[in-house]
Motif scaffolding. Sequence first.
Motif, PDB file in Angstrom:
ATOM      1  N   MET A   1       9.820  -1.276 -13.626  1.00  0.00           N
ATOM      2  CA  MET A   1       9.368  -1.832 -12.359  1.00  0.00           C
ATOM      3  C   MET A   1       8.745  -3.190 -12.607  1.00  0.00           C
ATOM      4  SD  MET A   1       6.774  -0.133  -9.548  1.00  0.00           S
ATOM      5  CE  MET A   1       5.396  -0.113 -10.690  1.00  0.00           C
ATOM      6  N   ASN A   2       9.141  -4.190 -11.831  1.00  0.00           N
ATOM      7  CA  ASN A   2       8.606  -5.517 -11.987  1.00  0.00           C
ATOM      8  C   ASN A   2       7.165  -5.571 -11.493  1.00  0.00           C
ATOM      9  OD1 ASN A   2      11.004  -6.554 -13.004  1.00  0.00           O
ATOM     10  ND2 ASN A   2      11.803  -7.039 -10.954  1.00  0.00           N
ATOM     11  N   THR A   3       6.322  -6.263 -12.249  1.00  0.00           N
ATOM     12  CA  THR A   3       4.932  -6.458 -11.841  1.00  0.00           C
ATOM     13  C   THR A   3       4.857  -7.678 -10.929  1.00  0.00           C
ATOM     14  OG1 THR A   3       4.157  -5.549 -13.933  1.00  0.00           O
ATOM     15  CG2 THR A   3       2.597  -6.876 -12.660  1.00  0.00           C
ATOM     16  N   PRO A   4       4.277  -7.547  -9.726  1.00  0.00           N
ATOM     17  CA  PRO A   4       4.216  -8.706  -8.831  1.00  0.00           C
ATOM     18  C   PRO A   4       3.254  -9.757  -9.352  1.00  0.00           C
ATOM     19  CG  PRO A   4       2.908  -6.908  -7.947  1.00  0.00           C
ATOM     20  CD  PRO A   4       3.640  -6.355  -9.144  1.00  0.00           C
ATOM     21  N   LYS A   5       3.510 -10.983  -8.972  1.00  0.00           N
ATOM     22  CA  LYS A   5       2.533 -12.025  -9.243  1.00  0.00           C
ATOM     23  C   LYS A   5       1.297 -11.777  -8.386  1.00  0.00           C
ATOM     24  CE  LYS A   5       5.549 -15.764 -10.804  1.00  0.00           C
ATOM     25  NZ  LYS A   5       5.933 -17.192 -10.611  1.00  0.00           N
ATOM     26  N   VAL A   6       0.174 -12.350  -8.814  1.00  0.00           N
ATOM     27  CA  VAL A   6      -1.111 -12.070  -8.182  1.00  0.00           C
ATOM     28  C   VAL A   6      -1.811 -13.374  -7.838  1.00  0.00           C
ATOM     29  CG1 VAL A   6      -3.345 -10.929  -8.441  1.00  0.00           C
ATOM     30  CG2 VAL A   6      -1.294  -9.942  -9.521  1.00  0.00           C
ATOM     31  N   VAL A   7      -2.297 -13.471  -6.608  1.00  0.00           N
ATOM     32  CA  VAL A   7      -3.043 -14.638  -6.160  1.00  0.00           C
ATOM     33  C   VAL A   7      -4.438 -14.212  -5.730  1.00  0.00           C
ATOM     34  CG1 VAL A   7      -2.123 -14.453  -3.792  1.00  0.00           C
ATOM     35  CG2 VAL A   7      -3.083 -16.631  -4.590  1.00  0.00           C
ATOM     36  N   VAL A   8      -5.425 -15.010  -6.072  1.00  0.00           N
ATOM     37  CA  VAL A   8      -6.791 -14.854  -5.580  1.00  0.00           C
ATOM     38  C   VAL A   8      -7.040 -15.988  -4.591  1.00  0.00           C
ATOM     39  CG1 VAL A   8      -9.247 -14.832  -6.171  1.00  0.00           C
ATOM     40  CG2 VAL A   8      -7.566 -13.788  -7.719  1.00  0.00           C
ATOM     41  N   ILE A   9      -7.476 -15.646  -3.384  1.00  0.00           N
ATOM     42  CA  ILE A   9      -7.702 -16.639  -2.328  1.00  0.00           C
ATOM     43  C   ILE A   9      -9.152 -16.549  -1.883  1.00  0.00           C
ATOM     44  CG2 ILE A   9      -7.023 -17.451  -0.036  1.00  0.00           C
ATOM     45  CD1 ILE A   9      -4.355 -15.940  -0.461  1.00  0.00           C
ATOM     46  N   THR A  10      -9.894 -17.649  -1.965  1.00  0.00           N
ATOM     47  CA  THR A  10     -11.263 -17.665  -1.460  1.00  0.00           C
ATOM     48  C   THR A  10     -11.268 -18.212  -0.031  1.00  0.00           C
ATOM     49  OG1 THR A  10     -11.823 -19.908  -2.234  1.00  0.00           O
ATOM     50  CG2 THR A  10     -12.092 -18.090  -3.808  1.00  0.00           C
ATOM     51  N   GLY A  11     -12.293 -17.861   0.715  1.00  0.00           N
ATOM     52  CA  GLY A  11     -12.358 -18.288   2.114  1.00  0.00           C
ATOM     53  C   GLY A  11     -11.214 -17.718   2.924  1.00  0.00           C
ATOM     54  N   ALA A  12     -10.940 -16.406   2.747  1.00  0.00           N
ATOM     55  CA  ALA A  12      -9.683 -15.826   3.233  1.00  0.00           C
ATOM     56  C   ALA A  12      -9.819 -14.957   4.478  1.00  0.00           C
ATOM     57  CB  ALA A  12      -9.057 -14.995   2.117  1.00  0.00           C
ATOM     58  N   SER A  13     -10.933 -15.043   5.196  1.00  0.00           N
ATOM     59  CA  SER A  13     -11.145 -14.093   6.291  1.00  0.00           C
ATOM     60  C   SER A  13     -10.529 -14.526   7.614  1.00  0.00           C
ATOM     61  CB  SER A  13     -12.648 -13.853   6.498  1.00  0.00           C
ATOM     62  OG  SER A  13     -13.301 -15.060   6.853  1.00  0.00           O
ATOM     63  N   GLU A  14     -10.308 -15.824   7.815  1.00  0.00           N
ATOM     64  CA  GLU A  14      -9.791 -16.304   9.092  1.00  0.00           C
ATOM     65  C   GLU A  14      -9.092 -17.641   8.906  1.00  0.00           C
ATOM     66  OE1 GLU A  14     -13.239 -16.530  11.557  1.00  0.00           O
ATOM     67  OE2 GLU A  14     -14.077 -18.259  10.531  1.00  0.00           O
ATOM     68  N   GLY A  15      -8.442 -18.102   9.981  1.00  0.00           N
ATOM     69  CA  GLY A  15      -7.820 -19.416   9.957  1.00  0.00           C
ATOM     70  C   GLY A  15      -6.814 -19.570   8.841  1.00  0.00           C
ATOM     71  N   VAL A  16      -6.886 -20.713   8.158  1.00  0.00           N
ATOM     72  CA  VAL A  16      -5.963 -21.004   7.065  1.00  0.00           C
ATOM     73  C   VAL A  16      -6.036 -19.933   5.988  1.00  0.00           C
ATOM     74  CG1 VAL A  16      -5.463 -22.600   5.171  1.00  0.00           C
ATOM     75  CG2 VAL A  16      -5.940 -23.496   7.457  1.00  0.00           C
ATOM     76  N   GLY A  17      -7.243 -19.485   5.655  1.00  0.00           N
ATOM     77  CA  GLY A  17      -7.388 -18.495   4.603  1.00  0.00           C
ATOM     78  C   GLY A  17      -6.665 -17.198   4.903  1.00  0.00           C
ATOM     79  N   ALA A  18      -6.830 -16.686   6.124  1.00  0.00           N
ATOM     80  CA  ALA A  18      -6.137 -15.454   6.505  1.00  0.00           C
ATOM     81  C   ALA A  18      -4.630 -15.659   6.550  1.00  0.00           C
ATOM     82  CB  ALA A  18      -6.649 -14.976   7.863  1.00  0.00           C
ATOM     83  N   ALA A  19      -4.209 -16.837   7.032  1.00  0.00           N
ATOM     84  CA  ALA A  19      -2.780 -17.136   7.072  1.00  0.00           C
ATOM     85  C   ALA A  19      -2.193 -17.216   5.669  1.00  0.00           C
ATOM     86  CB  ALA A  19      -2.540 -18.442   7.827  1.00  0.00           C
ATOM     87  N   LEU A  20      -2.990 -17.670   4.707  1.00  0.00           N
ATOM     88  CA  LEU A  20      -2.514 -17.726   3.323  1.00  0.00           C
ATOM     89  C   LEU A  20      -2.297 -16.331   2.748  1.00  0.00           C
ATOM     90  CD1 LEU A  20      -4.709 -20.620   1.910  1.00  0.00           C
ATOM     91  CD2 LEU A  20      -2.211 -20.581   2.008  1.00  0.00           C
ATOM     92  N   VAL A  21      -3.142 -15.383   3.125  1.00  0.00           N
ATOM     93  CA  VAL A  21      -2.937 -14.012   2.672  1.00  0.00           C
ATOM     94  C   VAL A  21      -1.565 -13.517   3.120  1.00  0.00           C
ATOM     95  CG1 VAL A  21      -3.732 -11.624   2.866  1.00  0.00           C
ATOM     96  CG2 VAL A  21      -5.411 -13.483   2.625  1.00  0.00           C
ATOM     97  N   SER A  22      -1.242 -13.735   4.387  1.00  0.00           N
ATOM     98  CA  SER A  22       0.061 -13.312   4.914  1.00  0.00           C
ATOM     99  C   SER A  22       1.204 -14.057   4.238  1.00  0.00           C
ATOM    100  CB  SER A  22       0.114 -13.542   6.423  1.00  0.00           C
ATOM    101  OG  SER A  22      -0.854 -12.759   7.093  1.00  0.00           O
ATOM    102  N   ALA A  23       1.026 -15.360   4.025  1.00  0.00           N
ATOM    103  CA  ALA A  23       2.091 -16.164   3.419  1.00  0.00           C
ATOM    104  C   ALA A  23       2.387 -15.713   1.993  1.00  0.00           C
ATOM    105  CB  ALA A  23       1.701 -17.640   3.443  1.00  0.00           C
ATOM    106  N   TYR A  24       1.356 -15.447   1.228  1.00  0.00           N
ATOM    107  CA  TYR A  24       1.581 -15.005  -0.154  1.00  0.00           C
ATOM    108  C   TYR A  24       2.159 -13.592  -0.207  1.00  0.00           C
ATOM    109  CZ  TYR A  24      -0.146 -18.998  -2.765  1.00  0.00           C
ATOM    110  OH  TYR A  24      -0.260 -20.250  -3.341  1.00  0.00           O
ATOM    111  N   ARG A  25       1.797 -12.745   0.739  1.00  0.00           N
ATOM    112  CA  ARG A  25       2.426 -11.422   0.776  1.00  0.00           C
ATOM    113  C   ARG A  25       3.924 -11.569   1.061  1.00  0.00           C
ATOM    114  NH1 ARG A  25       2.613  -8.096  -1.269  1.00  0.00           N
ATOM    115  NH2 ARG A  25       2.722  -6.250   0.070  1.00  0.00           N
TER     116      ARG A  25
END
Length: 205
Positions: A1-25
């Motif tokens: 099974m391939n191991t997914p890449k992993v991103v840590v995002i700070t300031g991720a609760s709303e706005g650009v930060g929350a959108a980045l969580v969705s984009a990286y998923r």
Amino acid sequence: MNTPKVVVITGASEGVGAALVSAYRELGYAVVANARSIAPSTDPMVRTVAGDIACPAVRANAIGEAVSAFGRVDTLVNHAGVFVAKPFTEYTEDDYARVTGVNLRGFFEISQRAIDVMLTHGGGHLVTVTASRDNGLPSALASLTRGGLDAVTRSLAAEYASQDIRVNAVTPAHAPGDGDVVDAIVHLETAELVTGVVVRVDGGR
């Protein structure tokens, strides 16, 4: 099974930060999302770490959660930031400590931790959201901290290029569209030969 890449995002609760969580998923990454206040995720591939990135324990927990839950850190997005608009002579010691604690020390120490992990896995990507303040607001303290991040982006890119760690930054206007900033970061993530650049997202302002 391939191991997914992993991103840590700070300031991720709303706005650009929350959108980045969705984009990286959507890119297939596992995500560790940090913000001062953030709810647990129902997605098993998204872990949340609540707390102020100015706190050393929170910085350690964010990187530690990525390693313990997913085994690695491939990307760190430094999105957390503080902006205090005041005339220069009215800034207080508390203002200085608050802004530098997030924008400088927070960036510095979590980036150290992330790069240290990246070095054990053969590379990675560090991308920082800085700030352009061309809208007339007094911004000396923001300029002092965030402007320095543009310079350290180029410095770290040169330092780690031979170790396959890319370092980039995105500089938005005061109130850009969230999607434009996210698109710029996703572009940098997928542009495997791009490092040491500061991308302005300001409509030519």
